[in-house]
Motif scaffolding. Structure first.
Motif, PDB file in Angstrom:
ATOM      1  N   MET A 182       0.827  -1.207   0.000  1.00 30.78           N
ATOM      2  CA  MET A 182       0.000   0.000   0.000  1.00 30.78           C
ATOM      3  C   MET A 182       0.863   1.259   0.000  1.00 30.78           C
ATOM      4  O   MET A 182       0.508   2.264  -0.626  1.00 30.78           O
ATOM      5  CB  MET A 182      -0.940  -0.009   1.200  1.00 30.78           C
ATOM      6  N   ARG A 188      -5.543  -0.957  -4.942  1.00 24.41           N
ATOM      7  CA  ARG A 188      -6.454  -1.964  -4.403  1.00 24.41           C
ATOM      8  C   ARG A 188      -7.138  -2.773  -5.511  1.00 24.41           C
ATOM      9  O   ARG A 188      -7.537  -3.924  -5.301  1.00 24.41           O
ATOM     10  CB  ARG A 188      -7.505  -1.319  -3.506  1.00 24.41           C
ATOM     11  N   ASP A 253     -12.964  -1.394   0.421  1.00 22.72           N
ATOM     12  CA  ASP A 253     -12.013  -0.370  -0.009  1.00 22.72           C
ATOM     13  C   ASP A 253     -11.185   0.191   1.148  1.00 22.72           C
ATOM     14  O   ASP A 253     -10.142   0.808   0.907  1.00 22.72           O
ATOM     15  CB  ASP A 253     -12.746   0.783  -0.716  1.00 22.72           C
TER      16      ASP A 253
END
Length: 285
Positions: A182, A188, A253
């Protein structure tokens, strides 16, 4: 569920423990509930660990110096150490399984070919994304192993100790690859796509490898073993159903692995399961 912020990502120390378990003490090749299907399933999973854990390390290493978080950099070092020792111990376990009648070292070679076929098509970014997904799957499996002990009854002592230790360390480092990915990429969409592939590919491979082990061993499961394995995997309280909600969370998310705080399992292992007789460092002290 707890909200995870940058200040409490990977809240646990990630330090490798050098353990060694007496796999030769196994009294039977059907080490899990005296069921050849259950035992072959765990053996098939173990066949993927030596080279699978090595792939996790290889996917993380290219980016370990790109993180600007010194805390994460230190945890990556611990992650690599833990995974390397998992690989070693499962290699030794697999050798003992061969002596008991399950030719897991032969299966390791089959898995390595499958792995090489998979990764040659992936970029470094895709390899890291897939590692993130498999690490989540492994952490969910670890949580199930630690949280539903009654469903794992009948495991031989040395194998139960191996699984306990491995599960605890998977919990400890469960967000390391995710946090690195990340920070570097933050994509994502690729994670979700990779998880869809993992949720199809891994169960297929485990079942295929399980069948190969039984075929090579010339084993035909009894009807009672078939029913027991089906109930264990797919029944109303089966492992697949127990794990499903946690796997679904990955597609949110705002998902982070530490949204589910299962650090108490680490404390419980230290207090009631850990045996210094299996800790090489403790024995050498």
């Amino acid at each position: 569920m707890t909200n995870t912020t940058a200040s409490n990502k990977t809240p646990l120390d990630v330090r490798p423990r050098h353990m060694e378990f007496p796999y030769a003490d196994m009294s039977t090749r059907d080490f899990f509930d005296n069921n050849c299907l259950k035992s072959a399933y765990i053996a098939a999973m173990s066949a993927t660990f030596p080279d699978g854990e090595a792939e996790f390390i290889k996917s993380v290493r290219p980016y370990r110096n790109d993180t600007k978080d010194p805390n994460l950099k230190e945890k990556i070092k611990g992650f690599i150490g833990q995974e390397a020792h998992h690989s070693l111990q499962h290699k030794r376990f697999n050798e003992q399984l061969r002596d008991k009648g399950y030719d897991v070292p032969r299966l390791e070679k089959v898995f390595l070919k499958d792995l090489e076929w998979s990764i040659k098509r992936r970029s470094d970014k895709q390899r890291l994304a897939f590692t993130v997904c498999v690490e989540h799957l492994t952490a969910v499996f670890a949580c199930d192993y630690l949280n539903h002990r009654e469903h794992w009854a009948g495991m031989e002592e040395s194998i139960d100790q191996l699984m306990h230790w491995h599960a605890v360390e998977e919990i400890e480092h469960k967000s390391v690859a995710f946090d690195l990915y990340m920070e570097i990429f933050g994509d994502r969409r690729l994670l979700k796509k990779s998880m869809c592939i993992a949720l199809i590919l891994l169960p297929y491979r485990f079942m295929k490898y399980q069948a190969r082990l039984l075929w090579w061993a010339k084993r035909m499961p009894r009807w009672s073993e078939v029913k027991g394995f089906w109930k264990f995997m797919y029944g109303k309280q089966g492992m697949t159903r127990r794990m499903a909600p946690h796997l679904k969370d990955f597609f949110r998310d705002d998902f982070h692995p530490w949204d589910q705080d299962d650090s108490h399992f680490v404390d419980e292992w230290k207090e009631s399961v850990y045996n210094p007789d299996y800790d090489l460092k403790a024995k050498a002290a």
